[in-house]
Design a protein around this motif. Structure first.
Motif, PDB file in Angstrom:
ATOM      1  N   ASP A  83      -2.109  -8.625   0.556  1.00 61.94           N
ATOM      2  CA  ASP A  83      -2.365  -7.227   0.198  1.00 61.94           C
ATOM      3  C   ASP A  83      -2.603  -6.321   1.403  1.00 61.94           C
ATOM      4  OD1 ASP A  83      -2.061  -7.743  -2.494  1.00 61.94           O
ATOM      5  OD2 ASP A  83      -4.198  -8.117  -2.816  1.00 61.94           O
ATOM      6  N   MET A  84      -2.898  -6.908   2.537  1.00 57.58           N
ATOM      7  CA  MET A  84      -3.187  -6.118   3.732  1.00 57.58           C
ATOM      8  C   MET A  84      -1.951  -5.871   4.600  1.00 57.58           C
ATOM      9  SD  MET A  84      -6.321  -5.591   3.171  1.00 57.58           S
ATOM     10  CE  MET A  84      -6.861  -4.832   4.671  1.00 57.58           C
ATOM     11  N   GLU A  85      -0.829  -6.469   4.231  1.00 54.07           N
ATOM     12  CA  GLU A  85       0.378  -6.374   5.053  1.00 54.07           C
ATOM     13  C   GLU A  85       1.573  -5.913   4.222  1.00 54.07           C
ATOM     14  OE1 GLU A  85       0.401  -6.804   8.287  1.00 54.07           O
ATOM     15  OE2 GLU A  85      -1.625  -7.615   8.474  1.00 54.07           O
TER      16      GLU A  85
END
Length: 93
Positions: A73-75
């Motif tokens: 979710d962070m990339e």
């Protein structure tokens, strides 16, 4: 003392791995489409899935690890897949 165990490529599992990757990439696509609409238009190309199926050599652990890396979710999932493909291509050189 050790005993080496060779991993055998079970070609029959390639279809199952392709189905798994296709399903997981569809989920990743729908989850990120609002953030990366332009880059996810036709993502991932069939050739990328074929490449990953080939690299998995019939082993789900490889495909599962790739999916977990991309579904972060962070990339950006497009960038994550490109990172894997660049690394795989450099191994062939």
């Amino acid at each position: 003392i050790y005993n080496s165990i060779g991993l055998v490529h079970d070609e029959e599992s390639d279809d199952d791995i392709r189905l798994y990757l296709t399903d997981k990439f569809a989920h990743i696509h729908s989850k990120h489409i609002h953030d990366y609409r332009e880059r996810l238009e036709d993502w991932p190309p069939k050739s990328d899935i074929d490449w990953l199926v080939d690299r998995s050599s019939g082993h789900f652990i490889y495909a599962s690890t790739v999916v977990k890396f991309i579904d972060n979710d962070m990339e950006n999932p497009v960038s994550q897949l490109e990172y894997i493909l660049r690394g795989l291509n450099s191994e062939d050189s």
